[in-house]
Motif scaffolding. Structure first.
Motif, PDB file in Angstrom:
ATOM      1  N   ARG A 110      -8.334  14.934   7.981  1.00 49.97           N
ATOM      2  CA  ARG A 110      -8.219  14.936   6.527  1.00 49.97           C
ATOM      3  C   ARG A 110      -7.863  16.321   6.002  1.00 49.97           C
ATOM      4  NH1 ARG A 110     -13.732  11.507   5.112  1.00 49.97           N
ATOM      5  NH2 ARG A 110     -12.861   9.409   5.438  1.00 49.97           N
ATOM      6  N   HIS A 140      -6.772   8.249   0.331  1.00 48.65           N
ATOM      7  CA  HIS A 140      -5.527   7.566   0.664  1.00 48.65           C
ATOM      8  C   HIS A 140      -5.394   7.312   2.162  1.00 48.65           C
ATOM      9  CE1 HIS A 140      -3.871   7.421  -3.343  1.00 48.65           C
ATOM     10  NE2 HIS A 140      -4.081   8.708  -3.508  1.00 48.65           N
ATOM     11  N   TYR A 192       1.339   8.967   4.738  1.00 52.34           N
ATOM     12  CA  TYR A 192       1.751   8.143   5.883  1.00 52.34           C
ATOM     13  C   TYR A 192       2.901   8.816   6.636  1.00 52.34           C
ATOM     14  CZ  TYR A 192       3.737   4.366   8.629  1.00 52.34           C
ATOM     15  OH  TYR A 192       4.240   3.624   9.677  1.00 52.34           O
ATOM     16  N   ARG A 238      -7.337   4.248   2.856  1.00 52.85           N
ATOM     17  CA  ARG A 238      -6.645   3.052   2.374  1.00 52.85           C
ATOM     18  C   ARG A 238      -5.546   2.639   3.361  1.00 52.85           C
ATOM     19  NH1 ARG A 238     -10.262   3.898  -0.247  1.00 52.85           N
ATOM     20  NH2 ARG A 238     -11.017   2.536   1.377  1.00 52.85           N
ATOM     21  N   LEU A 239      -4.866   3.622   3.918  1.00 52.64           N
ATOM     22  CA  LEU A 239      -3.829   3.333   4.910  1.00 52.64           C
ATOM     23  C   LEU A 239      -4.437   2.749   6.184  1.00 52.64           C
ATOM     24  CD1 LEU A 239      -1.694   6.551   4.432  1.00 52.64           C
ATOM     25  CD2 LEU A 239      -0.921   4.216   3.951  1.00 52.64           C
ATOM     26  N   THR A 284       1.681   9.187  -3.300  1.00 54.95           N
ATOM     27  CA  THR A 284       0.867  10.092  -2.478  1.00 54.95           C
ATOM     28  C   THR A 284       0.544   9.455  -1.141  1.00 54.95           C
ATOM     29  OG1 THR A 284      -0.089  11.124  -4.441  1.00 54.95           O
ATOM     30  CG2 THR A 284      -1.300  11.385  -2.369  1.00 54.95           C
ATOM     31  N   ARG A 285       0.238   8.173  -1.179  1.00 54.10           N
ATOM     32  CA  ARG A 285      -0.090   7.455   0.055  1.00 54.10           C
ATOM     33  C   ARG A 285       1.115   7.426   0.991  1.00 54.10           C
ATOM     34  NH1 ARG A 285      -3.076   2.324  -1.720  1.00 54.10           N
ATOM     35  NH2 ARG A 285      -4.219   3.988  -2.771  1.00 54.10           N
ATOM     36  N   ARG A 286       2.293   7.227   0.429  1.00 48.24           N
ATOM     37  CA  ARG A 286       3.501   7.201   1.262  1.00 48.24           C
ATOM     38  C   ARG A 286       3.756   8.571   1.884  1.00 48.24           C
ATOM     39  NH1 ARG A 286       8.053   3.992   2.241  1.00 48.24           N
ATOM     40  NH2 ARG A 286       9.121   5.029   3.950  1.00 48.24           N
ATOM     41  N   ALA A 318       0.824  -1.209   0.000  1.00 50.57           N
ATOM     42  CA  ALA A 318       0.000   0.000   0.000  1.00 50.57           C
ATOM     43  C   ALA A 318       0.858   1.259   0.000  1.00 50.57           C
ATOM     44  CB  ALA A 318      -0.924   0.002   1.218  1.00 50.57           C
ATOM     45  N   THR A 354      -8.849  13.542  -2.207  1.00 51.93           N
ATOM     46  CA  THR A 354      -7.672  12.699  -2.453  1.00 51.93           C
ATOM     47  C   THR A 354      -7.029  12.273  -1.149  1.00 51.93           C
ATOM     48  OG1 THR A 354      -7.255  13.830  -4.549  1.00 51.93           O
ATOM     49  CG2 THR A 354      -5.417  12.613  -3.585  1.00 51.93           C
ATOM     50  N   GLU A 411       2.406   3.460  -3.424  1.00 52.50           N
ATOM     51  CA  GLU A 411       1.780   4.588  -4.108  1.00 52.50           C
ATOM     52  C   GLU A 411       2.366   5.888  -3.518  1.00 52.50           C
ATOM     53  OE1 GLU A 411      -0.484   7.392  -5.943  1.00 52.50           O
ATOM     54  OE2 GLU A 411      -0.354   7.249  -3.760  1.00 52.50           O
TER      55      GLU A 411
END
Length: 230
Positions: free
Chosen positions: A47, A64, A35, A67-68, A30-32, A25, A60, A28
């Motif tokens: 958010r 993410h 995090y 998802r995390l 942006t996700r990293r 996960a 966005t 990606e």
């Protein structure tokens, strides 16, 4: 790579490791970034705060962050940022913070935390009772092995596979192509291989009619234990 609680020995499953999925996960970008931002903060992050800090659209950031959280990399908490309570205080905000779970992925699979746990238990009990450490370690490893087998479990191959031993059928025997304690076993062979032997003997004792016995069989590139038919 280690990111929060360990995977200890687990029950057999056909699903992909949740730890591997969690690490995937973070692939990606942006996700990293999200995090990394959240875990660096002193408190939970909303958010809106995350979106503003990273210059992202709120939708966005929300996508993410969720998802995390689904991957157990972040925990979700709800707080009223206004400090007010009761009617008219508004809905609690959805906030994100570092997960209490640790994610560990090793290829090949390793389980040094389990070895450390057993060794610490043996040392502490030895200091209290005066019994030599090694017999205590063997007993603790055997006890854990019976728990590892699981109630009603009869498939030794499945339990071994689920816990990183990479079993391979070799005629009537089972060869173990991976040692979860590889580096420790290489540097402290007698202690760690003895612990591993009693762990596997306990596992077999906990299985319903395994028909197998664990015996020392050190070979380069393999676990120091081999399972043969009784």
């Amino acid at each position: 790579m280690a990111l929060g609680f360990t995977l200890g020995f687990v029950e057999p499953t056909k699903d992909a490791s949740p730890d591997v999925s969690a690490v995937a996960a973070l692939d990606e970008p942006t996700r990293r970034r999200l995090y990394d931002h959240v875990v660096r903060q002193a408190g939970p992050v909303s958010r809106d705060e995350a979106a503003e800090a990273l210059g992202l659209a709120r939708q966005t950031a929300a996508f993410h962050l969720d998802r995390l959280a689904d991957a157990s990399l972040l925990d979700v908490v709800y707080e009223r940022r206004s400090g007010r309570t009761g009617p008219g205080a508004g809905r609690p905000a959805k906030l994100y913070k570092r997960s209490a779970k640790q994610v560990t992925v090793n290829l090949p699979e390793r389980n040094y935390e389990l070895a450390g746990h057993l060794l610490a238990q043996a040392l502490e009990e030895s200091e209290v009772t005066g019994e030599p450490v090694r017999p205590v370690l063997h007993r603790k490893a055997h006890e854990l092995g019976t728990q590892l087998a699981g109630p009603g479990q009869a498939d030794a191959f499945a339990v071994l596979e689920a816990n990183g031993f990479e079993p391979r059928r070799d005629g009537d025997a089972i060869s173990l192509d991976n040692c979860p304690f590889h580096t420790l076993a290489r540097e402290h062979t007698e202690t760690v291989c003895g612990m591993n032997l009693h762990l596997l003997r306990g596992m077999l004792d906990g299985l319903a009619e395994s028909g197998l016995q664990a015996r020392p069989a050190p070979r380069p590139g393999h676990c120091c234990v081999r399972l043969t038919r009784t």
